[in-house]
Design a protein around this motif. Structure first.
Motif, PDB file in Angstrom:
ATOM      1  N   GLY A 120       0.809  -1.209   0.000  1.00 40.07           N
ATOM      2  CA  GLY A 120       0.000   0.000   0.000  1.00 40.07           C
ATOM      3  C   GLY A 120       0.846   1.264   0.000  1.00 40.07           C
ATOM      4  O   GLY A 120       0.507   2.259  -0.619  1.00 40.07           O
ATOM      5  N   LEU A 121       1.979   1.204   0.704  1.00 42.67           N
ATOM      6  CA  LEU A 121       2.823   2.398   0.809  1.00 42.67           C
ATOM      7  C   LEU A 121       3.628   2.637  -0.466  1.00 42.67           C
ATOM      8  O   LEU A 121       3.881   3.772  -0.838  1.00 42.67           O
ATOM      9  CB  LEU A 121       3.786   2.255   1.995  1.00 42.67           C
ATOM     10  CG  LEU A 121       3.166   2.402   3.383  1.00 42.67           C
ATOM     11  CD1 LEU A 121       4.163   1.994   4.447  1.00 42.67           C
ATOM     12  CD2 LEU A 121       2.713   3.834   3.617  1.00 42.67           C
ATOM     13  N   TYR A 122       4.035   1.549  -1.106  1.00 44.55           N
ATOM     14  CA  TYR A 122       4.867   1.695  -2.304  1.00 44.55           C
ATOM     15  C   TYR A 122       4.213   0.945  -3.457  1.00 44.55           C
ATOM     16  O   TYR A 122       4.739  -0.050  -3.952  1.00 44.55           O
ATOM     17  CB  TYR A 122       6.275   1.165  -2.045  1.00 44.55           C
ATOM     18  CG  TYR A 122       6.851   1.653  -0.739  1.00 44.55           C
ATOM     19  CD1 TYR A 122       7.266   2.971  -0.594  1.00 44.55           C
ATOM     20  CD2 TYR A 122       6.953   0.798   0.354  1.00 44.55           C
ATOM     21  CE1 TYR A 122       7.762   3.432   0.603  1.00 44.55           C
ATOM     22  CE2 TYR A 122       7.453   1.250   1.561  1.00 44.55           C
ATOM     23  CZ  TYR A 122       7.853   2.567   1.684  1.00 44.55           C
ATOM     24  OH  TYR A 122       8.338   3.015   2.875  1.00 44.55           O
ATOM     25  N   PRO A 123       3.046   1.420  -3.916  1.00 39.37           N
ATOM     26  CA  PRO A 123       2.265   0.633  -4.877  1.00 39.37           C
ATOM     27  C   PRO A 123       2.941   0.483  -6.224  1.00 39.37           C
ATOM     28  O   PRO A 123       2.557  -0.384  -7.003  1.00 39.37           O
ATOM     29  CB  PRO A 123       0.960   1.423  -5.007  1.00 39.37           C
ATOM     30  CG  PRO A 123       1.302   2.794  -4.571  1.00 39.37           C
ATOM     31  CD  PRO A 123       2.397   2.685  -3.572  1.00 39.37           C
ATOM     32  N   THR A 200      -4.484 -14.950   4.562  1.00 40.78           N
ATOM     33  CA  THR A 200      -3.338 -14.062   4.340  1.00 40.78           C
ATOM     34  C   THR A 200      -3.639 -13.109   3.190  1.00 40.78           C
ATOM     35  O   THR A 200      -3.447 -11.897   3.305  1.00 40.78           O
ATOM     36  CB  THR A 200      -2.076 -14.881   4.001  1.00 40.78           C
ATOM     37  OG1 THR A 200      -1.904 -15.879   4.995  1.00 40.78           O
ATOM     38  CG2 THR A 200      -0.849 -13.994   3.948  1.00 40.78           C
ATOM     39  N   SER A 201      -4.125 -13.676   2.100  1.00 39.59           N
ATOM     40  CA  SER A 201      -4.432 -12.839   0.939  1.00 39.59           C
ATOM     41  C   SER A 201      -5.508 -11.825   1.268  1.00 39.59           C
ATOM     42  O   SER A 201      -5.444 -10.666   0.853  1.00 39.59           O
ATOM     43  CB  SER A 201      -4.901 -13.712  -0.225  1.00 39.59           C
ATOM     44  OG  SER A 201      -3.971 -14.729  -0.447  1.00 39.59           O
ATOM     45  N   LEU A 202      -6.478 -12.273   2.045  1.00 37.58           N
ATOM     46  CA  LEU A 202      -7.580 -11.378   2.410  1.00 37.58           C
ATOM     47  C   LEU A 202      -7.070 -10.204   3.232  1.00 37.58           C
ATOM     48  O   LEU A 202      -7.344  -9.033   2.930  1.00 37.58           O
ATOM     49  CB  LEU A 202      -8.610 -12.175   3.219  1.00 37.58           C
ATOM     50  CG  LEU A 202      -9.926 -11.481   3.494  1.00 37.58           C
ATOM     51  CD1 LEU A 202     -10.710 -11.332   2.205  1.00 37.58           C
ATOM     52  CD2 LEU A 202     -10.740 -12.269   4.510  1.00 37.58           C
ATOM     53  N   ILE A 203      -6.299 -10.504   4.277  1.00 35.31           N
ATOM     54  CA  ILE A 203      -5.771  -9.442   5.142  1.00 35.31           C
ATOM     55  C   ILE A 203      -4.832  -8.546   4.352  1.00 35.31           C
ATOM     56  O   ILE A 203      -4.848  -7.318   4.474  1.00 35.31           O
ATOM     57  CB  ILE A 203      -5.060 -10.048   6.369  1.00 35.31           C
ATOM     58  CG1 ILE A 203      -6.102 -10.710   7.273  1.00 35.31           C
ATOM     59  CG2 ILE A 203      -4.277  -8.983   7.139  1.00 35.31           C
ATOM     60  CD1 ILE A 203      -5.533 -11.350   8.509  1.00 35.31           C
ATOM     61  N   LEU A 204      -4.027  -9.164   3.495  1.00 30.44           N
ATOM     62  CA  LEU A 204      -3.079  -8.400   2.683  1.00 30.44           C
ATOM     63  C   LEU A 204      -3.810  -7.377   1.812  1.00 30.44           C
ATOM     64  O   LEU A 204      -3.485  -6.197   1.813  1.00 30.44           O
ATOM     65  CB  LEU A 204      -2.299  -9.387   1.809  1.00 30.44           C
ATOM     66  CG  LEU A 204      -1.017  -8.948   1.094  1.00 30.44           C
ATOM     67  CD1 LEU A 204      -0.221 -10.189   0.721  1.00 30.44           C
ATOM     68  CD2 LEU A 204      -1.281  -8.116  -0.128  1.00 30.44           C
ATOM     69  N   ARG A 208      -3.808  -3.297   2.231  1.00 26.99           N
ATOM     70  CA  ARG A 208      -3.315  -2.444   1.162  1.00 26.99           C
ATOM     71  C   ARG A 208      -4.366  -1.393   0.794  1.00 26.99           C
ATOM     72  O   ARG A 208      -4.059  -0.202   0.673  1.00 26.99           O
ATOM     73  CB  ARG A 208      -2.981  -3.284  -0.059  1.00 26.99           C
ATOM     74  CG  ARG A 208      -2.626  -2.471  -1.281  1.00 26.99           C
ATOM     75  CD  ARG A 208      -2.257  -3.388  -2.409  1.00 26.99           C
ATOM     76  NE  ARG A 208      -2.047  -2.660  -3.635  1.00 26.99           N
ATOM     77  CZ  ARG A 208      -3.017  -2.404  -4.514  1.00 26.99           C
ATOM     78  NH1 ARG A 208      -4.239  -2.792  -4.256  1.00 26.99           N
ATOM     79  NH2 ARG A 208      -2.745  -1.756  -5.626  1.00 26.99           N
ATOM     80  N   ALA A 209      -5.598  -1.833   0.640  1.00 29.43           N
ATOM     81  CA  ALA A 209      -6.668  -0.892   0.296  1.00 29.43           C
ATOM     82  C   ALA A 209      -6.796   0.168   1.386  1.00 29.43           C
ATOM     83  O   ALA A 209      -6.951   1.354   1.102  1.00 29.43           O
ATOM     84  CB  ALA A 209      -7.984  -1.644   0.120  1.00 29.43           C
ATOM     85  N   GLY A 210      -6.706  -0.270   2.659  1.00 27.01           N
ATOM     86  CA  GLY A 210      -6.801   0.672   3.771  1.00 27.01           C
ATOM     87  C   GLY A 210      -5.677   1.681   3.752  1.00 27.01           C
ATOM     88  O   GLY A 210      -5.891   2.883   3.931  1.00 27.01           O
ATOM     89  N   VAL A 211      -4.448   1.215   3.520  1.00 27.09           N
ATOM     90  CA  VAL A 211      -3.293   2.119   3.482  1.00 27.09           C
ATOM     91  C   VAL A 211      -3.489   3.163   2.398  1.00 27.09           C
ATOM     92  O   VAL A 211      -3.293   4.355   2.614  1.00 27.09           O
ATOM     93  CB  VAL A 211      -1.986   1.335   3.216  1.00 27.09           C
ATOM     94  CG1 VAL A 211      -0.839   2.292   2.959  1.00 27.09           C
ATOM     95  CG2 VAL A 211      -1.662   0.428   4.379  1.00 27.09           C
ATOM     96  N   ILE A 244      -8.765  -0.440  12.281  1.00 30.49           N
ATOM     97  CA  ILE A 244     -10.208  -0.521  12.524  1.00 30.49           C
ATOM     98  C   ILE A 244     -10.871  -1.525  11.576  1.00 30.49           C
ATOM     99  O   ILE A 244     -11.502  -2.474  12.044  1.00 30.49           O
ATOM    100  CB  ILE A 244     -10.839   0.882  12.445  1.00 30.49           C
ATOM    101  CG1 ILE A 244     -10.247   1.750  13.570  1.00 30.49           C
ATOM    102  CG2 ILE A 244     -12.341   0.807  12.574  1.00 30.49           C
ATOM    103  CD1 ILE A 244     -10.474   3.223  13.400  1.00 30.49           C
ATOM    104  N   PRO A 245     -10.715  -1.385  10.247  1.00 28.95           N
ATOM    105  CA  PRO A 245     -11.307  -2.425   9.395  1.00 28.95           C
ATOM    106  C   PRO A 245     -10.599  -3.774   9.521  1.00 28.95           C
ATOM    107  O   PRO A 245     -11.238  -4.814   9.418  1.00 28.95           O
ATOM    108  CB  PRO A 245     -11.163  -1.853   7.982  1.00 28.95           C
ATOM    109  CG  PRO A 245     -10.077  -0.854   8.068  1.00 28.95           C
ATOM    110  CD  PRO A 245     -10.140  -0.295   9.449  1.00 28.95           C
ATOM    111  N   VAL A 246      -9.287  -3.734   9.738  1.00 31.36           N
ATOM    112  CA  VAL A 246      -8.544  -5.000   9.765  1.00 31.36           C
ATOM    113  C   VAL A 246      -8.971  -5.857  10.959  1.00 31.36           C
ATOM    114  O   VAL A 246      -9.133  -7.071  10.836  1.00 31.36           O
ATOM    115  CB  VAL A 246      -7.017  -4.727   9.784  1.00 31.36           C
ATOM    116  CG1 VAL A 246      -6.249  -6.010  10.031  1.00 31.36           C
ATOM    117  CG2 VAL A 246      -6.581  -4.109   8.472  1.00 31.36           C
ATOM    118  N   VAL A 247      -9.193  -5.219  12.104  1.00 36.47           N
ATOM    119  CA  VAL A 247      -9.606  -5.982  13.284  1.00 36.47           C
ATOM    120  C   VAL A 247     -10.972  -6.643  13.053  1.00 36.47           C
ATOM    121  O   VAL A 247     -11.194  -7.782  13.440  1.00 36.47           O
ATOM    122  CB  VAL A 247      -9.639  -5.067  14.531  1.00 36.47           C
ATOM    123  CG1 VAL A 247     -10.496  -5.679  15.625  1.00 36.47           C
ATOM    124  CG2 VAL A 247      -8.228  -4.860  15.044  1.00 36.47           C
TER     125      VAL A 247
END
Lengths: 324, 324
Positions: A120-123, A200-204, A208-211, A244-247
């Protein structure tokens, strides 16, 4: 805060009550357990005696009421197959599933969160694009196929890791756990990894979308304008908003890990609840099915409860009483 | 005396369009002495905010400073390292943003967001940082500053939040503050309070200000000098009284005439016809010529600067007479 917790608890009670009805009726309209459980050579009189002893001769609503009556005392009835209280049969298998799910979740968080943060930081970096492509694979490859490939590669071809069972276990808090022994850990690794892949893919992807959403915010730019170091911006300003969304997802997905570990447990011969429920469905062991489903309902309801409390800790704008 | 800030031929581009990209800031030059207040005026999309962000070193990727120099206190910021720029940000060059509802991180306490700005540049203890944050809040007219340190942004009104942002900007008594429309989002009464407090603070600490705004009324009471931007260029610059009384560029004149005043009571307000051209189809030559009543064939050529460094305009057909 206290009143809202009580209100939530009452709501949760209604949900659980509604589910007893749905679960009990749902389970009682499928198949006839007698056909499977009873030796076909028995004569009609013996057959009726068994049906009576299982309580299957009474009308449905009576069965339901006696089921509720038992439920109030923590009794789901005895398993048709194991002739033990259904709850005991499930609770026996709980540690195996619990440790599998916890390990899978841990892997998913430890791998998914940092990679998602990075992507997310370095797309625009090549490495981020590789990560995102990899996550599509993790998302779309079927769990059972990946599990079989794991066994084929790591257990059969390379012979590095065992592919079946829990290995050596150790007693802790009155239950047996694999993660306490080296052999158990080796047995745990492949199924946990298999189960973790999708999460893993889901959280990833979620991270990324959140970042990408949070870095666009003015407060991140303002944090930079204050001359804060990049580490502080990422790990305090961005991460705290991101959690917040990740939790939410971690909480809900943990429930689904436990509830749907069926496939992985079957492939790796992991003697957990998932394998138990599949066996019980095949044998139409109603009390076990019902007890299992009720446990899942309680699990999801409690997880939602915990997530709500986490919200208030993470986001000061959210208060359970809905004020302010 | 050398200037505190000397921006020379600054060009900030964003990718897109043909050739060298879209020039959001196009050949902008101005100087700022210590303690001086420059009003940077223009419509949205004129490049005034991007100019501010260029000075801060906070141009959003993929935009970048393509040409020119930003000489701050003798050294060129356009060439400075990332760490040098960070250490200047917040400490010697601070910024206040437009929307106070968005500039503070919603999940961090006001005190945390203030003290972290101190810790980023100074080695000081927690208690001292907190005391300084509290004093800074007191300076901007925040009632009961001690308690406000523990508040979250959503518990404060817009005006209070902007006071916090200003207090953060003044924490290190910077040499320069870039104020990007800091009062636009506020009520008129709050606006006046904030402006007067801001003015007092800058006068006391000898801070130079670049006040970015589209509101000529604010600038006229606040700034020593004014630079009017249109289409990424400064089309007219000079002393505040001189420009407001005798605007030479048709665009400046249009801007001033579109502000209601005592003299225009009862008459129709003059307006500038048309809309600001987007960066993608900026007219060649003078960017304003498509909306300008005085435009001729000559305006297809790019006008140079007419006048000296402190007072100039970019128009082939300037007005010579005073307004009114």
């Amino acid at each position: 805060m206290i009143t809202s917790l009580i209100r939530r608890a009452i709501q949760a009670g209604f949900v659980i009550f509604a589910m007893t009805l749905i679960v009990f009726i749902g389970v009682n309209v499928i198949g006839n357990p007698v056909d499977i459980l009873i030796n076909p050579d028995l004569n009609q009189a013996e057959r009726l005696r068994v049906v009576e002893s299982l309580g299957l001769d009474r009308p449905l609503w009576q069965q339901y009421l006696s089921f509720l009556h038992g439920l109030a005392q923590g009794d789901f009835g005895d398993s048709f197959v194991y002739s033990k209280p259904a709850l005991d049969v499930i609770v026996e298998r709980l540690p195996a599933t619990l440790e599998l799910a916890l390990c899978a979740m841990l892997i998913a968080i430890v791998v998914g969160l940092p990679l998602g943060l990075y992507a997310g930081l370095y797309p625009n970096r090549v490495s981020s694009k590789i990560i995102m492509t990899g996550s599509i694979l993790g998302f779309s490859l079927p769990t059972f196929w990946v599990g079989l490939m794991f066994i084929l590669l790591f257990a059969v071809q390379l012979g590095w890791l065992p592919s079946n069972g829990r290995g050596e276990t150790e007693l802790l808090f009155g239950a047996r756990w694999s993660f306490l022994t080296a052999d158990g850990l080796a047995h745990l690794f492949l199924p946990a990894l298999n189960l973790a892949l999708f999460k893993t893919s889901l959280i990833l992807r979620l991270t990324r979308a959140g970042v990408q959403e949070v870095v666009m915010q003015d407060y991140v730019k303002f944090a930079r304008a204050k001359g804060l170091r990049e580490n502080r911006i990422i790990f305090v300003h961005i991460l705290k908003n991101l959690m917040i969304p990740v939790v939410t997802i971690i909480g809900l997905e943990f429930g689904s890990l436990i509830a749907f570990s069926v496939v992985t447990e079957s492939i790796f011969g992991w003697p957990g609840m998932g394998k138990l429920i599949i066996d019980s469905i095949n044998l139409l062991d109603r009390p076990v099915i019902v007890a299992y489903l009720m446990m899942m309902v309680v699990l999801f309801v409690s997880l939602n409860f915990i997530i709500d409390i986490c919200y208030t800790l993470l986001d000061p704008r959210v208060r359970l009483d809905g004020k302010g | 005396m050398t200037a505190l800030l000397d921006v020379r031929n600054l060009v900030t581009t964003f990718p897109g369009g043909a050739g060298t990209g879209l020039r959001a800031v196009d050949d902008v030059s101005f100087q700022l002495a210590r303690g001086e207040v420059l009003g940077l005026v223009g419509e949205s999309g004129s490049g005034k905010s991007v100019t501010g962000f260029s000075i801060m070193g906070l141009v959003d990727w993929p935009g970048k400073i393509a040409e020119g120099q930003i000489i701050f206190d003798g050294s060129d910021l356009a060439k400075a390292s990332v760490e040098t720029r960070r250490s200047l940000r917040g400490r010697r060059i601070a910024m206040v943003f437009q929307d106070p509802m968005m500039t503070l991180n919603p999940v961090l306490r006001v005190g945390t967001q203030m003290t972290e700005a101190l810790h980023a540049h100074e080695k000081i203890g927690k208690a001292e940082a907190r005391a300084r944050a509290r004093d800074a809040l007191g300076l901007v007219g925040m009632p009961s500053p001690e308690e406000r340190l523990d508040a979250y942004p959503h518990q404060l009104s817009g005006g209070m939040r902007q006071r916090v942002a200003i207090a953060i900007a003044f924490l290190h008594r910077p040499d320069l503050i870039v104020a990007d429309e800091p009062t636009t989002a506020l009520d008129v009464t709050i606006q006046a309070q904030i402006i007067s407090e801001f003015q007092k603070l800058t006068e006391d600490s000898g801070t130079a200000v670049i006040w970015i705004t589209h509101d000529l009324a604010i600038v006229s009471g606040l700034a020593d000098r004014i630079a009017v931007m249109y289409g990424g260029r400064i089309v007219e610059a000079g002393g505040i009284a001189e420009v407001l009384e005798r605007p030479r560029h048709p665009y400046t004149r249009g801007l001033i005439q579109s502000v209601p005043s005592e003299n225009s009571r009862g008459t129709r307000l003059t307006q500038i016809p048309g809309v600001t051209p987007s960066l993608i189809n900026m007219p060649e030559g003078c960017a304003f010529r498509t909306r300008c009543a005085r435009a001729t064939a000559a305006c297809v050529q790019r006008p140079g600067r007419f006048g000296d460094e402190d007072s100039y305009h970019r128009c082939f057909h300037p007005h010579e007479e005073a307004l009114r």
